[in-house]
Design an enzyme around this catalytic site. Structure first.
Site, short mmCIF file in Angstrom:
data_model
loop_
_atom_site.label_atom_id
_atom_site.label_comp_id
_atom_site.label_asym_id
_atom_site.label_seq_id
_atom_site.Cartn_x
_atom_site.Cartn_y
_atom_site.Cartn_z
N GLY A 44 0.84 -1.18 0.00
CA GLY A 44 0.00 0.00 0.00
C GLY A 44 0.87 1.23 0.00
O GLY A 44 2.04 1.17 -0.39
N ARG B 153 -9.60 -1.73 -0.90
CA ARG B 153 -8.30 -2.36 -0.62
C ARG B 153 -8.02 -2.43 0.86
O ARG B 153 -7.09 -3.14 1.30
CB ARG B 153 -7.17 -1.59 -1.28
CG ARG B 153 -7.13 -1.83 -2.75
CD ARG B 153 -6.16 -0.91 -3.41
NE ARG B 153 -6.41 -0.97 -4.83
CZ ARG B 153 -5.48 -1.17 -5.74
NH1 ARG B 153 -4.24 -1.29 -5.39
NH2 ARG B 153 -5.80 -1.23 -7.02
N ASP C 156 -9.78 6.10 5.77
CA ASP C 156 -9.22 5.66 4.49
C ASP C 156 -9.95 4.39 4.05
O ASP C 156 -9.34 3.42 3.61
CB ASP C 156 -7.71 5.43 4.59
CG ASP C 156 -7.04 5.31 3.23
OD1 ASP C 156 -7.67 5.65 2.20
OD2 ASP C 156 -5.87 4.86 3.19
N VAL D 87 3.24 -5.80 2.85
CA VAL D 87 2.69 -6.88 3.66
C VAL D 87 3.19 -8.23 3.16
O VAL D 87 3.12 -8.53 1.95
CB VAL D 87 1.14 -6.83 3.67
CG1 VAL D 87 0.56 -7.91 4.57
CG2 VAL D 87 0.66 -5.44 4.09
N1 LIG Z 1 -3.90 -9.54 7.07
C1 LIG Z 1 -3.83 -9.54 5.74
N2 LIG Z 1 -4.12 -10.66 5.05
C2 LIG Z 1 -4.04 -10.66 3.69
N3 LIG Z 1 -3.73 -9.59 2.94
C3 LIG Z 1 -3.44 -8.44 3.57
C4 LIG Z 1 -3.48 -8.35 5.00
N4 LIG Z 1 -3.18 -7.08 5.36
C5 LIG Z 1 -2.95 -6.41 4.22
N5 LIG Z 1 -3.11 -7.21 3.14
C6 LIG Z 1 -2.92 -6.79 1.72
O1 LIG Z 1 -1.91 -5.78 1.70
C7 LIG Z 1 -2.45 -4.55 1.18
C8 LIG Z 1 -1.82 -3.36 1.89
O2 LIG Z 1 -2.12 -3.41 3.27
P1 LIG Z 1 -2.51 -2.08 4.08
O3 LIG Z 1 -2.59 -2.41 5.53
O4 LIG Z 1 -3.73 -1.48 3.47
O5 LIG Z 1 -1.22 -1.17 3.81
P2 LIG Z 1 -1.11 0.40 3.50
O6 LIG Z 1 -1.27 1.12 4.80
O7 LIG Z 1 0.24 0.55 2.93
O8 LIG Z 1 -2.21 0.74 2.54
C9 LIG Z 1 -3.96 -4.67 1.36
O9 LIG Z 1 -4.66 -3.91 0.40
C10 LIG Z 1 -4.19 -6.16 1.16
O10 LIG Z 1 -4.27 -6.47 -0.20
MG LIG Z 2 -4.19 0.32 2.64
#
Ligand SMILES: Nc1ncnc2c1ncn2[C@@H]1O[C@H](COP(=O)(O)OP(=O)(O)O)[C@@H](O)[C@H]1O
Ligand SMILES: [Mg+2]
Length: 371
Positions: A26, A151, A147, A31
């Site tokens: 993101g 996603r 936010d 992740v």
């Molecule tokens: N616990 C999880 N299990 C599976 N996929 C995840 C998980 N957490 C995040 N993701 C994937 O990683 C992406 C980015 O995570 P996110 O927490 O939204 O980060 P950012 O703050 O950079 O946007 C998410 O859109 C999702 O696709």
């Molecule tokens: Mg995110």
């Protein structure tokens, strides 16, 4: 937040993000899939530049009573020295193999009940997040997500959702800051993902005098867009034709990388919203109610928007009002879903649902008939 949340070194030692298993990226974190005692976990890695975001997200996950079926389960937060001697921050949570709602919708379509389940469960998570709670000595402040988008929602294997990514979230009650300086006001009102920004955010006109309601209303606008994305992949809403490919809200109007100015013109000035397809012109109760719910979430007037609690009730009702006489109708058996809402049980007693299609105030009507 001036200090690191208490870390659990034990978790740090046992948690190993597997750098070869990148599962998401993101704006703030990367992740990976990792494991903790043989159990798969997701590890969100923040660089030192995104420390503030990490601190904020972990402080939200540590809000008392935040645990909820529709909010991702947090495991631990920690700091470590990364491969090149740089400090990194790790946030460990449950791993959800279906990934984000956006990803899920691009690969799957759902029937009416399935779509309602996705939408209802996100709403339930958001309603809980927005709620201030006192349980004995324990206090949970209301929290705005700030936010919300497809996603930052993940799909569980049972077809319900959890909300993730609290990097920009804010506690709205409890230790409310008394007065904000101008700079801070901008920081409060101008965040999120451009595509999903409410008109008042695009205009810099978030009502900070009632910050709590205003920020919840911003979340509700984004939720309306998430509903549109979800139901645009609903097979029962496109009878006799193929379901359109997954589209993000405003993708048709603003493309893949809209600028702030693009969205200002589209959403604030021209007051455009995602378009309802031809197939939704049909005048059935379910379709009309669904469109009304979306419109009541993304209203130009922030104060006119539904609250998350109200939207949760509407989604629960939507699940029940699919016209059973339609051949495309799924077998409507809400008892078999895992939506725990007492009203379902009330509402599904045989003979208890009677819907007058001519009623204009559909929701009040359905509600009073079934309550
Ligand atoms: N616990 C999880 N299990 C599976 N996929 C995840 C998980 N957490 C995040 N993701 C994937 O990683 C992406 C980015 O995570 P996110 O927490 O939204 O980060 P950012 O703050 O950079 O946007 C998410 O859109 C999702 O696709
Ligand atoms: Mg995110």
């Amino acid at each position: 937040i001036s200090h690191l949340p208490p870390s659990s070194n034990q978790e740090e030692i046992r948690t190993k993000p597997d750098p070869t298993r990148l599962i998401g990226r993101g704006r703030y974190g990367t992740v990976y899939c990792g494991s903790l005692d043989e159990r798969p976990v997701a590890v969100k890695v923040f660089t030192a530049a995104n420390r503030q975001n990490f601190l904020n997200e972990s402080s939200i996950y540590r809000v008392p009573l935040l645990e909820h079926e529709n909010i991702a389960r947090f495991v631990a937060g920690d700091e470590r020295t990364g491969p090149e001697g740089r400090t990194e921050y790790l946030l460990v949570m449950d791993y959800y193999p279906h990934g984000s709602l956006s990803h899920y919708l691009s690969a799957h379509t759902n029937d009416w009940v399935g779509s309602c389940r996705l939408a209802h469960s996100v709403t339930r998570g958001l309603a809980y997040l927005h709620t201030e709670l006192f349980k004995g000595d324990v206090y949970k402040p209301a929290v705005s997500h700030r936010d919300l988008n497809s996603r930052n929602i993940l799909v569980k294997t049972d077809g319900t959702c959890v909300i993730i990514d609290f990097g920009l979230s804010m506690k709205l009650t409890g230790n409310r800051p008394a007065r904000h300086g101008e700079e801070e006001n901008a920081a409060i009102s101008e965040v999120g993902t451009i595509r999903y920004m409410a008109p008042e955010v695009l205009e810099g006109a978030v009502n900070l005098r009632d910050c709590e309601s205003a920020l919840k209303q911003v979340d509700m606008y984004a939720l309306g867009l998430v509903y549109w994305e979800t139901f645009m992949r609903c097979t029962d809403l496109f009878p006799g034709e193929s379901v359109p490919e997954y589209q993000m809200a405003f993708q048709a109007e603003a493309g893949n990388h809209p600028t702030f100015e693009d969205m200002q013109v589209l959403v604030s000035r021209e007051k455009q919203r995602p378009k309802f397809p031809e197939a939704w012109k049909e005048n059935s109760l379910a379709v009309r109610s669904l469109k009304e719910t979306m419109e009541d979430c993304w209203d130009q007037d922030a104060e006119a928007r539904l609250t998350a609690q109200c939207a949760e009730e509407r989604l629960a009702e939507l699940l029940l009002i699919w016209d059973r006489s339609k051949s495309v109708s799924p077998t409507l058996n809400p008892m078999s879903t895992t939506l725990h809402n007492e009203r379902y049980e009330l509402a599904v007693k045989p003979g208890s649902i009677y819907i007058d299609v001519q009623q204009s105030s559909l929701f009040n009507f359905v509600f009073s008939e079934t309550a």
